[in-house]
Design an enzyme around this catalytic site. Structure first.
Site, PDB file in Angstrom:
ATOM      1  N   TYR A  28       0.821  -1.211   0.000  1.00 23.94           N
ATOM      2  CA  TYR A  28       0.000   0.000   0.000  1.00 23.94           C
ATOM      3  C   TYR A  28       0.854   1.260   0.000  1.00 23.94           C
ATOM      4  O   TYR A  28       2.043   1.239   0.336  1.00 23.94           O
ATOM      5  CB  TYR A  28      -0.921   0.026   1.225  1.00 23.94           C
ATOM      6  CG  TYR A  28      -0.176   0.246   2.524  1.00 23.94           C
ATOM      7  CD1 TYR A  28      -0.024   1.523   3.066  1.00 23.94           C
ATOM      8  CD2 TYR A  28       0.396  -0.832   3.199  1.00 23.94           C
ATOM      9  CE1 TYR A  28       0.676   1.723   4.240  1.00 23.94           C
ATOM     10  CE2 TYR A  28       1.099  -0.640   4.379  1.00 23.94           C
ATOM     11  CZ  TYR A  28       1.233   0.644   4.896  1.00 23.94           C
ATOM     12  OH  TYR A  28       1.942   0.831   6.057  1.00 23.94           O
TER      13      TYR A  28
ATOM     14  N   PHE B 119       2.698   9.726   3.469  1.00 27.57           N
ATOM     15  CA  PHE B 119       3.010   9.572   4.884  1.00 27.57           C
ATOM     16  C   PHE B 119       3.376   8.139   5.251  1.00 27.57           C
ATOM     17  O   PHE B 119       3.921   7.886   6.333  1.00 27.57           O
ATOM     18  CB  PHE B 119       1.849  10.055   5.762  1.00 27.57           C
ATOM     19  CG  PHE B 119       0.538   9.358   5.494  1.00 27.57           C
ATOM     20  CD1 PHE B 119       0.255   8.124   6.039  1.00 27.57           C
ATOM     21  CD2 PHE B 119      -0.418   9.960   4.695  1.00 27.57           C
ATOM     22  CE1 PHE B 119      -0.949   7.482   5.807  1.00 27.57           C
ATOM     23  CE2 PHE B 119      -1.629   9.334   4.441  1.00 27.57           C
ATOM     24  CZ  PHE B 119      -1.901   8.089   4.998  1.00 27.57           C
ATOM     25  N   ASP B 120       3.107   7.196   4.358  1.00 26.10           N
ATOM     26  CA  ASP B 120       3.467   5.800   4.642  1.00 26.10           C
ATOM     27  C   ASP B 120       3.403   5.004   3.347  1.00 26.10           C
ATOM     28  O   ASP B 120       2.578   5.282   2.473  1.00 26.10           O
ATOM     29  CB  ASP B 120       2.509   5.196   5.672  1.00 26.10           C
ATOM     30  CG  ASP B 120       3.033   3.896   6.263  1.00 26.10           C
ATOM     31  OD1 ASP B 120       4.229   3.581   6.047  1.00 26.10           O
ATOM     32  OD2 ASP B 120       2.268   3.201   6.944  1.00 26.10           O
TER      33      ASP B 120
ATOM     34  N   ILE C  31      -7.883   0.933  10.688  1.00 29.40           N
ATOM     35  CA  ILE C  31      -8.912   1.959  10.611  1.00 29.40           C
ATOM     36  C   ILE C  31     -10.145   1.417   9.883  1.00 29.40           C
ATOM     37  O   ILE C  31     -10.059   0.519   9.040  1.00 29.40           O
ATOM     38  CB  ILE C  31      -8.390   3.226   9.911  1.00 29.40           C
ATOM     39  CG1 ILE C  31      -7.889   2.921   8.498  1.00 29.40           C
ATOM     40  CG2 ILE C  31      -7.305   3.891  10.741  1.00 29.40           C
ATOM     41  CD1 ILE C  31      -7.468   4.161   7.711  1.00 29.40           C
TER      42      ILE C  31
ATOM     43  N   TYR D  47      -8.528   8.467  11.106  1.00 30.85           N
ATOM     44  CA  TYR D  47      -8.031   8.735  12.461  1.00 30.85           C
ATOM     45  C   TYR D  47      -8.788   9.853  13.168  1.00 30.85           C
ATOM     46  O   TYR D  47      -8.378  10.283  14.245  1.00 30.85           O
ATOM     47  CB  TYR D  47      -6.534   9.060  12.403  1.00 30.85           C
ATOM     48  CG  TYR D  47      -5.719   7.903  11.875  1.00 30.85           C
ATOM     49  CD1 TYR D  47      -5.420   6.805  12.677  1.00 30.85           C
ATOM     50  CD2 TYR D  47      -5.264   7.896  10.557  1.00 30.85           C
ATOM     51  CE1 TYR D  47      -4.689   5.733  12.192  1.00 30.85           C
ATOM     52  CE2 TYR D  47      -4.525   6.823  10.056  1.00 30.85           C
ATOM     53  CZ  TYR D  47      -4.254   5.755  10.888  1.00 30.85           C
ATOM     54  OH  TYR D  47      -3.532   4.693  10.395  1.00 30.85           O
TER      55      TYR D  47
ATOM     56  N   PHE E 172      -5.478   6.080  -0.198  1.00 29.31           N
ATOM     57  CA  PHE E 172      -4.627   4.900  -0.197  1.00 29.31           C
ATOM     58  C   PHE E 172      -4.755   4.144  -1.514  1.00 29.31           C
ATOM     59  O   PHE E 172      -5.859   3.991  -2.047  1.00 29.31           O
ATOM     60  CB  PHE E 172      -5.036   3.924   0.918  1.00 29.31           C
ATOM     61  CG  PHE E 172      -4.668   4.359   2.301  1.00 29.31           C
ATOM     62  CD1 PHE E 172      -3.415   4.079   2.832  1.00 29.31           C
ATOM     63  CD2 PHE E 172      -5.589   5.033   3.090  1.00 29.31           C
ATOM     64  CE1 PHE E 172      -3.080   4.462   4.117  1.00 29.31           C
ATOM     65  CE2 PHE E 172      -5.264   5.424   4.384  1.00 29.31           C
ATOM     66  CZ  PHE E 172      -4.008   5.132   4.899  1.00 29.31           C
TER      67      PHE E 172
END
Length: 248
Positions: A163, A173-174, A191, A217, A233
């Site tokens: 992902y 961010f990831d 989540i 979040y 995502f």
């Protein structure tokens, strides 16, 4: 709080020492770091200097500007045994500074949170109109990038995925792709947007999810992910596992 005060005093001391030794530094064109002791001494100074640089920049960012000349003067006066305020007053003013910093940080976070929420609402409204985007009852939006032919996971399954996660402005961010290592986790421990979205995916699929903040979040500020952020995502479902996910 005591730690913050101590760090502030150390930072001020280093700043003052730097100013007091300006003439010496002019004559010293190069720093000698041949021995371990020299490297350790320099490392301590550099570490505190880095802290000071970031601390002053962070305070400036929220509207607190500290007079560096007074920082230097305070150090010099104290070193000479002629400080203009006593230890009790020093603790009082530094405690007040810490309180002011926290208040301004909270005010800034609130403003940023409201901006993120508004931006997310607009983005979701625009994205929902795009061809190929499906909106679920919960508000989750997804787009099929490629469709696999495997089974779909249940919420109680453990899945293995690749992902990439980004903010609405494209900031990443990831990413498991960046780490070159897929991630494995129980689907009911992530989540809500992921728990719902991955159950729509046959193994071998790659989907794009746009997840409202309430399915991500929420109002938590995670640093890289500001409060009330709508997240995007790209997720590739590689495998469904029935064993427990390894502890991280």
């Amino acid at each position: 709080m005591k730690k913050t005060i101590r760090l502030s005093l150390i930072a001020a001391s280093v700043l003052a020492l730097t100013a007091c030794n300006q003439e010496a530094k002019k004559e010293q064109a190069e720093v000698t770091l041949d021995t371990v002791e020299q490297q350790q001494a320099y490392g301590i100074g550099a570490s505190v200097g880095n802290f000071l640089n970031k601390d002053l920049a962070d305070k400036s960012e929220i509207g607190i500007e500290l007079d560096q000349a007074l920082l230097i003067r305070g150090f010099e006066d104290a070193l000479a045994g002629n400080a203009k305020i006593d230890e009790e007053k020093i603790r009082e003013v530094l405690t007040a500074l810490d309180t002011s910093v926290r208040t301004k940080q909270e005010e800034k976070a609130k403003v940023e949170s409201e901006k993120s929420k508004a931006a997310g609402v607009q983005y979701l409204a625009d994205n929902a109109k795009k061809e190929g985007v499906t909106v679920t009852e919960s508000g989750l939006q997804y787009e099929v990038l490629s469709e696999g032919e495997g089974e779909k996971p249940a919420a109680t399954d453990v899945v293995k995925v690749h992902y990439k996660g980004t903010l609405l402005d494209g900031t990443e961010f990831d990413s498991s792709y960046a780490r070159n290592e897929p991630t494995t986790f129980p689907l009911n421990r992530v989540i809500a947007g992921w728990t719902e979205g991955l159950q729509l995916m046959p193994v071998g699929s790659k989907y794009k999810f746009t997840i409202p903040s309430e399915l991500a979040y929420g109002d938590r500020d995670l640093g890289k992910i500001p409060a009330n952020s709508t997240l995007v995502f790209e997720v590739e479902l590689l495998e469904i596992q029935n064993a427990e996910a390894p502890a991280e």
